[in-house]
Design a protein around this motif. Structure first.
Motif, PDB file in Angstrom:
ATOM      1  N   ARG A   1      -5.591   3.040  -1.138  1.00  0.00           N
ATOM      2  CA  ARG A   1      -4.654   3.380  -0.080  1.00  0.00           C
ATOM      3  C   ARG A   1      -3.332   3.436  -0.268  1.00  0.00           C
ATOM      4  NH1 ARG A   1      -5.453  -0.562   4.857  1.00  0.00           N
ATOM      5  NH2 ARG A   1      -3.941   0.796   5.505  1.00  0.00           N
ATOM      6  N   ASN A   2      -2.870   3.400  -1.444  1.00  0.00           N
ATOM      7  CA  ASN A   2      -1.468   3.630  -2.083  1.00  0.00           C
ATOM      8  C   ASN A   2      -0.498   2.764  -1.398  1.00  0.00           C
ATOM      9  OD1 ASN A   2       0.016   4.813  -3.887  1.00  0.00           O
ATOM     10  ND2 ASN A   2      -0.034   6.669  -3.001  1.00  0.00           N
ATOM     11  N   ILE A   3      -0.821   1.288  -1.333  1.00  0.00           N
ATOM     12  CA  ILE A   3       0.120   0.297  -0.621  1.00  0.00           C
ATOM     13  C   ILE A   3       1.174  -0.139  -1.668  1.00  0.00           C
ATOM     14  CG2 ILE A   3       0.294  -1.642   0.662  1.00  0.00           C
ATOM     15  CD1 ILE A   3      -2.625  -0.768   1.920  1.00  0.00           C
ATOM     16  N   HIS A   4       2.515   0.168  -1.118  1.00  0.00           N
ATOM     17  CA  HIS A   4       3.514  -0.544  -1.975  1.00  0.00           C
ATOM     18  C   HIS A   4       4.305  -1.510  -1.513  1.00  0.00           C
ATOM     19  CE1 HIS A   4       2.223   1.633  -5.700  1.00  0.00           C
ATOM     20  NE2 HIS A   4       2.254   2.883  -4.786  1.00  0.00           N
ATOM     21  N   GLY A   5       5.094  -2.158  -2.241  1.00  0.00           N
ATOM     22  CA  GLY A   5       6.435  -2.936  -1.679  1.00  0.00           C
ATOM     23  C   GLY A   5       5.918  -4.080  -0.735  1.00  0.00           C
TER      24      GLY A   5
ATOM     25  N   MET B   1      -6.272  -1.552  -2.142  1.00  0.00           N
ATOM     26  CA  MET B   1      -4.726  -1.269  -2.096  1.00  0.00           C
ATOM     27  C   MET B   1      -4.317  -0.238  -2.832  1.00  0.00           C
ATOM     28  SD  MET B   1      -2.348  -4.568  -1.233  1.00  0.00           S
ATOM     29  CE  MET B   1      -2.797  -5.566  -2.615  1.00  0.00           C
ATOM     30  N   LYS B   2      -5.128   0.096  -3.999  1.00  0.00           N
ATOM     31  CA  LYS B   2      -4.484   1.130  -4.905  1.00  0.00           C
ATOM     32  C   LYS B   2      -5.223   2.426  -4.192  1.00  0.00           C
ATOM     33  CE  LYS B   2      -4.411  -0.891  -9.700  1.00  0.00           C
ATOM     34  NZ  LYS B   2      -5.474  -1.381 -10.382  1.00  0.00           N
TER      35      LYS B   2
ATOM     36  N   GLU C   1       4.839  -4.271   1.915  1.00  0.00           N
ATOM     37  CA  GLU C   1       3.580  -4.303   2.646  1.00  0.00           C
ATOM     38  C   GLU C   1       2.405  -4.851   2.115  1.00  0.00           C
ATOM     39  OE1 GLU C   1       2.620  -0.128   3.465  1.00  0.00           O
ATOM     40  OE2 GLU C   1       1.647  -0.832   5.416  1.00  0.00           O
ATOM     41  N   LYS C   2       2.534  -5.079   0.813  1.00  0.00           N
ATOM     42  CA  LYS C   2       1.592  -5.586  -0.192  1.00  0.00           C
ATOM     43  C   LYS C   2       1.066  -6.845   0.244  1.00  0.00           C
ATOM     44  CE  LYS C   2       0.592  -4.123  -4.559  1.00  0.00           C
ATOM     45  NZ  LYS C   2       1.017  -3.467  -6.142  1.00  0.00           N
TER      46      LYS C   2
ATOM     47  N   CYS D   1      -0.719  -7.101   3.393  1.00  0.00           N
ATOM     48  CA  CYS D   1      -2.194  -6.531   2.941  1.00  0.00           C
ATOM     49  C   CYS D   1      -2.936  -7.498   1.976  1.00  0.00           C
ATOM     50  CB  CYS D   1      -2.120  -4.913   2.354  1.00  0.00           C
ATOM     51  SG  CYS D   1      -1.362  -3.960   3.567  1.00  0.00           S
TER      52      CYS D   1
ATOM     53  N   ARG E   1      -7.130  -5.650  -4.517  1.00  0.00           N
ATOM     54  CA  ARG E   1      -6.192  -5.093  -5.086  1.00  0.00           C
ATOM     55  C   ARG E   1      -6.944  -3.392  -5.268  1.00  0.00           C
ATOM     56  NH1 ARG E   1      -5.285  -8.078 -10.202  1.00  0.00           N
ATOM     57  NH2 ARG E   1      -4.649  -9.702  -8.674  1.00  0.00           N
TER      58      ARG E   1
END
Lengths: 225, 201
Positions: free
Chosen positions: A154-158, A151-152, A160-161, A164, A148
């Protein structure tokens, strides 16, 4: 002092037997008196093993389910009432099993569980697999935290999460499996001789009492309708 | 030692691999089980939903351990943990054993390789979770009797009867089959996109 400490561990064999009894009773009992006394007995048992806060929580939760079933659901709108009444009914029936189960989780250390399973002649392979599974849960939680964080960054949202999250999870699980087995093989996990343990399981007076009462209640569930 | 006999038997490493992927499988499974508490429809569809999301750990385990007994072990672990923590009844253990034996036989027929065979075994495996909502139908009579005694309105009882009707039973059984096929497709994409490149399969 040490003896008292030991007594407060729930013997895994006792726990498993009690669980089976709770299951049988859950499906066969039809009288409210039996149900209530069964719950009270199990919460008493929980106190006896030193978890009185948990016992209190169980009693409150049971009272809450009864209240919901008797007063809240009949008064609430159709949609809510129909969606929750099956669940409330099921939850009420499952209460004894949940109490025993949580007692096992709290009061049976993994080491005792392993010794107990060995004494019950459960195949060694199943024992290893179960203990690895139980031990890996905290590792998953830790791993999820790291993923998590990454992911923060790399700014991954929606959507794609999900991907990932799943991919590193599986990759790390595969890695851990490799490492853990290398370590375990080195320490002789494949040695076919009977394994010894520092833990000695003995059924105490509390266990015997608990079991007798458990059998009595299950019998009552069949007799009293 | 009888090394030739033990060639196909699970080694310590295999057992540990199964244990770890079972943990991943169980966590995903558990999340959906909690969701199932919100509405009986969600609960009935739960085995299907779980199948969609657990394709990756299951098929990964299949790819890693191509030996008899692995699937049975995975199912037994899941069933036992659910049973011992009191979250489900003995029924879940029974359905898990049946579905795992079927999955195991499928894998044996397809020689433990090949995506088709593993996919089919995943369909059988996913059916094991149907043991969770199954008590809705098993306890149906006593439940409906109790509701009627309480003097609930007739349309209320009718709705509950509809939820616990035989048709819903069929829905519950079909959902994991469809879910497993979707889940296996997702897993296949992930395998090709990531895991084969990463060299873990």
């Amino acid at each position: 002092m040490k003896q008292i400490q030991k007594d407060r561990y729930l013997d895994p064999r006792m726990g498993a037997l009690l669980l089976v009894l709770a299951n049988v009773a859950a499906f066969s009992q039809k009288s409210f008196a039996v149900e209530l006394s069964w719950i009270i007995y199990l919460t008493l048992l929980t106190t006896l093993y030193g978890c009185w806060i948990m016992a209190l929580k169980w009693l409150t939760a049971f009272a809450a389910v009864l209240l919901i079933q008797w007063y809240v659901l009949p008064a609430s709108p159709m949609v809510i009432a129909t969606s929750f009444s099956i669940f409330a009914n099921y939850a009420r029936r499952m209460f004894p099993c949940l109490i025993v189960g949580m007692l096992m989780v709290k009061r049976t250390p993994l080491r005792n569980l392993i010794v107990g399973m060995r004494m019950l002649h459960i195949p060694q392979k199943l024992i290893i697999a179960i203990s690895v599974t139980l031990r890996y849960f905290p590792a998953i939680r830790e791993e999820l935290g790291y993923i998590r964080d990454a992911m923060k960054l790399r700014n991954i949202h929606g959507a794609e999460k999900v991907e990932c999250l799943a991919v590193p999870m599986i990759v790390s699980a595969a890695g851990t499996a490799e490492e853990l087995s290398a370590a375990a093989v080195t320490r002789g996990i494949e040695n076919p001789v009977r394994k010894t343990s520092a833990v000695q399981l003995r059924l105490g007076a509390v266990d015997a009492l608990a079991l007798t009462a458990g059998i009595a209640f299950t019998a009552a569930a069949f007799v009293i309708k | 030692m009888n090394a030739t006999n033990n060639k196909r038997a699970l080694t310590g490493k295999d057992v540990i691999t199964v244990g770890i992927f079972s943990a991943v499988y169980f966590v995903i499974n558990f999340i959906f089980m909690l969701l199932g508490g919100f509405h009986p429809m969600l609960w009935i569809l739960m085995p299907g939903l779980i199948a969609v999301f657990t394709g990756i750990p299951y098929l990964m385990m299949c790819a890693k351990v191509q030996k008899p007994g692995s699937v049975l072990l995975m199912g037994l672990i899941t069933g036992l943990i659910y049973f011992v923590t009191g979250q489900f009844t003995v029924i879940i253990l029974i359905t898990f054993v049946i579905s795992c034996v079927l999955a195991e036989l499928t894998r044996r027929q397809t020689k433990y390789r090949g995506s088709k065979g593993n996919m089919l075994s995943f369909v059988f495996f996913s059916l094991g979770m149907t043991g969770s909502p199954l008590p809705i139908w098993i306890m149906r009579d006593s439940f409906l009797a109790q509701i009627t005694e309480q003097g609930m309105p007739a349309d209320y009882i009718a709705t509950l009867k509809a939820v616990s009707s035989p048709v819903m039973l069929v829905v519950m059984v079909v959902a994991p089959i469809v879910g497993a096929l979707i889940g296996a497709a997702i897993a296949r994409t992930m395998f090709n996109k990531h895991f084969i490149k990463a060299g873990i399969v």
